[in-house]
Design an enzyme around this catalytic site. Structure first.
Site, PDB file in Angstrom:
ATOM      1  N   SER A 137       0.847  -1.192   0.000  1.00  0.00           N
ATOM      2  CA  SER A 137       0.000   0.000   0.000  1.00  0.00           C
ATOM      3  C   SER A 137       0.880   1.239   0.000  1.00  0.00           C
ATOM      4  O   SER A 137       2.003   1.205   0.528  1.00  0.00           O
ATOM      5  CB  SER A 137      -0.901   0.014   1.242  1.00  0.00           C
ATOM      6  OG  SER A 137      -1.572   1.251   1.373  1.00  0.00           O
ATOM      7  N   TYR A 197      -1.523   0.715  10.609  1.00  0.00           N
ATOM      8  CA  TYR A 197      -1.525   0.242   9.219  1.00  0.00           C
ATOM      9  C   TYR A 197      -0.251   0.686   8.510  1.00  0.00           C
ATOM     10  O   TYR A 197       0.342  -0.088   7.755  1.00  0.00           O
ATOM     11  CB  TYR A 197      -2.768   0.775   8.507  1.00  0.00           C
ATOM     12  CG  TYR A 197      -2.985   0.204   7.127  1.00  0.00           C
ATOM     13  CD1 TYR A 197      -3.051  -1.166   6.921  1.00  0.00           C
ATOM     14  CD2 TYR A 197      -3.144   1.052   6.027  1.00  0.00           C
ATOM     15  CE1 TYR A 197      -3.266  -1.686   5.650  1.00  0.00           C
ATOM     16  CE2 TYR A 197      -3.364   0.535   4.756  1.00  0.00           C
ATOM     17  CZ  TYR A 197      -3.423  -0.831   4.574  1.00  0.00           C
ATOM     18  OH  TYR A 197      -3.626  -1.347   3.317  1.00  0.00           O
TER      19      TYR A 197
END
Length: 256
Positions: A142, A155
């Protein structure tokens, strides 16, 4: 076990995270292109529906559990093996700032994004190394692993760790004929990502408010499929993909 050598006309892949979103879209696309696809996720009911639709082989698996991964490896080897491992499984939980960080959410993110990916790679590398025409590992990370933001620390940390692991793997495996690809999506509007992270449909929908054409699961699946289909000597090391409306991690164009 049967031979795990894949012929050039018989491409085959394991795809994790196949019960939803980008993983599911990747299974659909590769199967439509004639690949033999092992669809891997925890939710057996969703996998069975996907298998009935696409002809993929459903193998319910929790990639964080050693016994599950070992069982999956045996099933894949007995069915003829694969030349590509596509690690899509992962996700985010929570958006609290560090002062309110929830240990359970951080533990889950590290297991799902980092440890599970490691266990899959560790299990399948010997099979990928033995492919005459070369094996491939593709990890979906990501842009959150590149740029941190408030409320994203857990995250950010998990995806940065997965990204670091991917880069180390590329250095280790080039001499063994295994190419390692990293795809780093930005804003993707999927069925469950923001819902799982934020816990409510209303909060999840606000993430995309005013954003014209965020990426879809199918957009990213197309990039994944391309990266594993190009000739093996072509290694697309890192592919960063964002919607046009997301000029950078800190700049998203929202129209009222």
């Amino acid at each position: 076990m049967t031979s795990t050598q894949i012929t050039p006309s018989q491409r085959a892949a394991v795809v994790t995270g196949a019960s939803t979103g980008i993983g599911q879209a990747t299974v659909r696309l590769l199967a439509a292109q004639g690949w033999r696809v092992f669809a891997v996720a925890r939710r057996a009911d969703r996998l069975q529906e996907l298998a009935a639709e696409t002809g993929a082989i459903a193998v319910p698996t929790d990639i964080t559990l050693d016994d599950d991964v070992d069982r999956l490896l045996g099933i894949v080897a007995d069915a003829g093996g694969v030349d590509s491992l596509i690690n899509i499984a992962g996700g985010a939980r929570g958006a609290e700032r560090m002062v309110d960080a929830k240990t359970a959410d951080w533990d889950w993110m590290y297991q799902a994004n980092v440890v599970g990916t490691m266990k899959m790679i560790r299990a399948f590398l010997p099979m990928l190394r033995e492919q005459t025409d070369g094996g491939t590992v593709l990890n979906l990370t990501s842009t959150a692993g590149m740029v941190s933001y408030e409320g994203g620390a857990g995250y950010n940390a998990a995806k940065a760790a997965q990204r670091a692991m991917t880069r180390a793997l590329r250095l280790e495996e080039a001499e063994h004929g295994v190419r390692v690809v990293e795809v780093l999506p930005g804003m993707v509007h999927t069925e469950e990502f923001s819902l799982n992270r934020l816990g409510s449909a209303d909060a999840a929908s606000k993430v995309y408010d005013g954003v014209e054409k965020p990426l879809t699961s199918e957009d990213v699946a197309g990039i994944v499929a391309y990266a594993v289909t190009v000739p093996h000597h072509v290694n697309l090391d890192e592919i960063v993909v964002r919607p046009l409306a997301q000029a950078a991690a800190h700049k998203v164009i929202r129209k009222q």
